[in-house]
Design an enzyme around this catalytic site. Structure first.
Site, PDB file in Angstrom:
ATOM      1  N   VAL A   1       0.842  -1.206   0.000  1.00 32.02           N
ATOM      2  CA  VAL A   1       0.000   0.000   0.000  1.00 32.02           C
ATOM      3  C   VAL A   1       0.881   1.260   0.000  1.00 32.02           C
ATOM      4  O   VAL A   1       0.578   2.248  -0.684  1.00 32.02           O
ATOM      5  CB  VAL A   1      -0.970  -0.002   1.208  1.00 32.02           C
ATOM      6  CG1 VAL A   1      -1.799   1.271   1.231  1.00 32.02           C
ATOM      7  CG2 VAL A   1      -1.868  -1.233   1.155  1.00 32.02           C
TER       8      VAL A   1
ATOM      9  N   ALA B   1      10.026   5.692   6.285  1.00 33.68           N
ATOM     10  CA  ALA B   1      10.731   4.808   7.220  1.00 33.68           C
ATOM     11  C   ALA B   1      10.318   3.375   6.951  1.00 33.68           C
ATOM     12  O   ALA B   1       9.117   3.075   6.856  1.00 33.68           O
ATOM     13  CB  ALA B   1      10.392   5.186   8.660  1.00 33.68           C
TER      14      ALA B   1
ATOM     15  N   GLU C   1      -9.929   6.240   5.968  1.00 34.31           N
ATOM     16  CA  GLU C   1     -10.748   5.699   4.877  1.00 34.31           C
ATOM     17  C   GLU C   1     -10.225   4.339   4.397  1.00 34.31           C
ATOM     18  O   GLU C   1     -11.003   3.433   4.074  1.00 34.31           O
ATOM     19  CB  GLU C   1     -10.760   6.692   3.704  1.00 34.31           C
ATOM     20  CG  GLU C   1     -11.641   6.304   2.551  1.00 34.31           C
ATOM     21  CD  GLU C   1     -13.114   6.262   2.940  1.00 34.31           C
ATOM     22  OE1 GLU C   1     -13.708   7.306   3.169  1.00 34.31           O
ATOM     23  OE2 GLU C   1     -13.673   5.140   3.007  1.00 34.31           O
TER      24      GLU C   1
ATOM     25  N   VAL D   1     -11.230   0.467   5.898  1.00 33.47           N
ATOM     26  CA  VAL D   1     -12.427  -0.348   5.626  1.00 33.47           C
ATOM     27  C   VAL D   1     -12.669  -0.412   4.120  1.00 33.47           C
ATOM     28  O   VAL D   1     -12.843   0.617   3.462  1.00 33.47           O
ATOM     29  CB  VAL D   1     -13.678   0.237   6.330  1.00 33.47           C
ATOM     30  CG1 VAL D   1     -14.897  -0.636   6.062  1.00 33.47           C
ATOM     31  CG2 VAL D   1     -13.444   0.378   7.830  1.00 33.47           C
TER      32      VAL D   1
ATOM     33  N   GLY E   1     -10.801  -1.028   1.549  1.00 32.36           N
ATOM     34  CA  GLY E   1      -9.778  -0.508   0.627  1.00 32.36           C
ATOM     35  C   GLY E   1     -10.185   0.774  -0.063  1.00 32.36           C
ATOM     36  O   GLY E   1     -10.352   1.819   0.577  1.00 32.36           O
TER      37      GLY E   1
ATOM     38  N   GLU F   1      -4.204 -12.150   4.111  1.00 34.77           N
ATOM     39  CA  GLU F   1      -3.313 -11.467   5.054  1.00 34.77           C
ATOM     40  C   GLU F   1      -2.165 -12.413   5.402  1.00 34.77           C
ATOM     41  O   GLU F   1      -2.264 -13.625   5.191  1.00 34.77           O
ATOM     42  CB  GLU F   1      -4.069 -11.155   6.354  1.00 34.77           C
ATOM     43  CG  GLU F   1      -5.242 -10.218   6.183  1.00 34.77           C
ATOM     44  CD  GLU F   1      -4.841  -8.757   6.148  1.00 34.77           C
ATOM     45  OE1 GLU F   1      -4.307  -8.252   7.131  1.00 34.77           O
ATOM     46  OE2 GLU F   1      -5.071  -8.121   5.105  1.00 34.77           O
TER      47      GLU F   1
ATOM     48  N   ASP G   1     -10.638 -10.060  10.451  1.00 38.77           N
ATOM     49  CA  ASP G   1     -10.417  -8.845   9.642  1.00 38.77           C
ATOM     50  C   ASP G   1     -11.761  -8.162   9.354  1.00 38.77           C
ATOM     51  O   ASP G   1     -11.886  -6.933   9.481  1.00 38.77           O
ATOM     52  CB  ASP G   1      -9.707  -9.251   8.334  1.00 38.77           C
ATOM     53  CG  ASP G   1      -9.549  -8.099   7.367  1.00 38.77           C
ATOM     54  OD1 ASP G   1      -8.707  -7.224   7.643  1.00 38.77           O
ATOM     55  OD2 ASP G   1     -10.266  -8.062   6.353  1.00 38.77           O
TER      56      ASP G   1
ATOM     57  N   LYS H   1     -13.269  -4.314  10.599  1.00 38.33           N
ATOM     58  CA  LYS H   1     -13.873  -3.307   9.705  1.00 38.33           C
ATOM     59  C   LYS H   1     -15.316  -3.015  10.130  1.00 38.33           C
ATOM     60  O   LYS H   1     -15.770  -1.868  10.105  1.00 38.33           O
ATOM     61  CB  LYS H   1     -13.820  -3.814   8.264  1.00 38.33           C
ATOM     62  CG  LYS H   1     -12.384  -3.954   7.739  1.00 38.33           C
ATOM     63  CD  LYS H   1     -12.338  -4.766   6.448  1.00 38.33           C
ATOM     64  CE  LYS H   1     -10.915  -4.948   5.947  1.00 38.33           C
ATOM     65  NZ  LYS H   1     -10.806  -5.960   4.896  1.00 38.33           N
TER      66      LYS H   1
ATOM     67  N   GLY I   1      -5.426  -4.244  -2.311  1.00 37.04           N
ATOM     68  CA  GLY I   1      -4.566  -3.997  -3.465  1.00 37.04           C
ATOM     69  C   GLY I   1      -3.860  -2.663  -3.328  1.00 37.04           C
ATOM     70  O   GLY I   1      -4.310  -1.757  -2.616  1.00 37.04           O
TER      71      GLY I   1
HETATM   72  N1  HSE Z   1      -6.970  -9.164   3.566  1.00 36.55           N
HETATM   73  C1  HSE Z   1      -8.029  -8.233   3.367  1.00 36.55           C
HETATM   74  C2  HSE Z   1      -9.067  -8.878   2.483  1.00 36.55           C
HETATM   75  C3  HSE Z   1      -7.606  -6.960   2.682  1.00 36.55           C
HETATM   76  O1  HSE Z   1      -8.898 -10.021   2.062  1.00 36.55           O
HETATM   77  O2  HSE Z   1     -10.072  -8.230   2.220  1.00 36.55           O
HETATM   78  C4  HSE Z   1      -7.114  -5.911   3.608  1.00 36.55           C
HETATM   79  O3  HSE Z   1      -8.077  -5.564   4.552  1.00 36.55           O
END
Ligand code: HSE
Length: 437
Positions: free
Chosen positions: A14, A43, A129, A132, A134, A190, A201, A205, A302
């Site tokens: 990202v 960094a 933003e 959640v 992407g 992930e 995950d 979100k 992505g």
């Molecule tokens: N690994 C997450 C997904 C993407 O499969 O939607 C990043 O939040």
């Protein structure tokens, strides 16, 4: 006007995307923001990789603490992930008066209350933003576009990896383990796939969306989380025969007794638009009392889709950083002193419909025993199919769809059904949502 100087923590997928988008669309972005936005320092522990991406266009160092302390940095972009060092760095950046942009959903779901309180005190912004779905601008939509509405519920496909796995299982009849491997090879999952496939995950979100949808604090610990790792091809096919698709949904709903906050595999009618969201794509349905249902669709992960959200936040912060903090959009959409203390509803109190699959002996009276238990628990059957036993077998599958029922009654009924001598093994239970009102 003086350019905005950005310090980037972490230049992985990202971070690299953010670098490219900022550079490629430099002119458009500065026309929008009213001033140039430039990453001046990066960094990353992997200096060789960072230098190869940055290629001399910014300073590259391996010490993130130096970035959050750098007086020349106006905005810190946190893309290192995790909840320990990232938390400390973010709090330090805030303490040093820096605005922060982050894609870190785990950090906000677990420590958002502390982080937003610190930011409030310091008069700085924390924009998220990218945390959640992407590139889908769902945070902006919930916080601003839908500000007239009383949000009633939000239901979303917010984990692309799980959706990819479910799509492949349904379309190709593939098994869970094989598709998971494929998702990992394609780089969707992930680092620890447990977060994706066990719904964690998605729960991060969902926790964030619930907070800004209903004006409640982040309450990740109270979220109910069930993933897709136990789903079978049979269940996906039976659901299809009944006119449904199985999706891993994050659902949060306002009820008179509390807020539902739950992630689990869910049957949804195949004719709904959201049921046809396939592969790694994300989609979120939001029901507002004035607008009705609206749906937001796009790439949930992505490099450049997520960078699209990070850069939009940079533009937002650049536009409003000179404004009085009282005139900015509050972090959680509602004024911080107006957050509601309405509780999260325990899962046993949730009311929804159910898909039940039972393996039973194919002999007279079996169905009568089962339906008696359901009737005793006030569970009404909506549809049922019974399969022919396979050649030479005396057991078969019964699949039932129930009307909406309180979950604790279904738990009791399942316990009693499993205790019947004519029932083999465990009852499979998958929740069902019509998403029609
Ligand atoms: N690994 C997450 C997904 C993407 O499969 O939607 C990043 O939040």
């Amino acid at each position: 006007m003086k350019p905005i100087n950005v310090g980037l923590l972490g230049i992985g997928t990202v971070g690299g995307g953010t670098f490219s988008v900022l550079e490629r669309n430099r002119a458009e972005i500065s026309r929008r923001a009213g001033r140039a936005i430039a990453i001046t320092v990066v960094a990353d522990k992997d200096l060789a990789r960072a230098n190869s991406i940055v290629a001399g266009r910014a300073r590259v160092i391996d010490d993130a603490w130096a970035v959050v302390a750098d007086p020349g940095v106006d905005i810190v972009v946190e893309l290192i992930g995790g909840t320990k060092v990232a938390r400390d760095l973010m709090l330090k950046a805030i303490d040093n008066g820096k605005h922060v942009v982050t894609a870190n959903k785990a950090l906000l779901a677990n420590h958002g209350n502390e982080i937003f309180a610190a930011a409030q005190k310091k008069g700085v912004m924390v924009a998220f933003e990218a945390a959640v779905a992407g590139g889908v601008p769902i945070i902006k939509s919930l916080r601003e576009g839908l500000a007239a509405n009383r949000i009633e519920w939000i239901a979303g496909i917010i984990n692309g990896t799980s959706n990819f796995i479910l799509s492949e299982m349904r379309e190709k009849g593939a098994g869970f383990d094989d598709v998971l491997k494929q998702a990992q090879q394609l780089g969707y999952a992930e680092a620890d796939p447990t977060f994706d496939i066990e719904g964690i995950d998605a729960a991060h979100k969902l926790t964030i969306m619930a907070a800004i949808g209903f004006g409640i604090p982040m309450q990740f610990a109270a979220a109910y989380t069930e993933g897709i790792s136990k789903l079978t091809r049979d269940d996906i096919q039976y659901a299809e025969q009944l006119g449904y698709r199985i999706k891993l949904l994050g659902i949060t709903r306002r009820t008179p007794n509390g807020i539902e906050l739950r992630v689990h595999p869910t049957l949804i009618p195949a004719k709904r638009l959201i049921a046809n969201v396939e592969g790694v794509m994300n989609a979120i349905l939001v029901k507002g009392d004035a607008v009705g249902q609206t749906m937001y669709y796009g790439a949930g992960a992505g490099a450049e889709p997520t960078a699209s959200a990070v850069v939009a936040d940079l533009v937002d912060v650049a536009r409003t950083m000179t404004a009085d903090p009282e005139h900015r959009v509050p972090h959680l959409a509602f004024q911080p002193d107006q957050l509601s203390d309405i509780a999260i509803l325990p899962m046993g109190e949730v009311v929804t419909a159910y898909y039940l699959r039972l393996r039973v002996l194919d002999k007279p009276g079996v169905l009568a025993d089962i339906t008696r238990i359901l009737a005793d628990m006030e569970i009404s059957i909506d549809a049922m199919i019974q399969k022919e036993p396979h050649e030479g077998e005396d057991q078969t599958d019964i699949i039932m769809l129930t009307h909406r029922t309180v979950e604790k009654n279904v738990n009791t009924a399942i316990g009693r059904i499993e205790a019947l001598p004519v029932v083999a093994g465990k009852v499979t239970r998958i929740r069902l949502e019509e998403l029609d009102k």
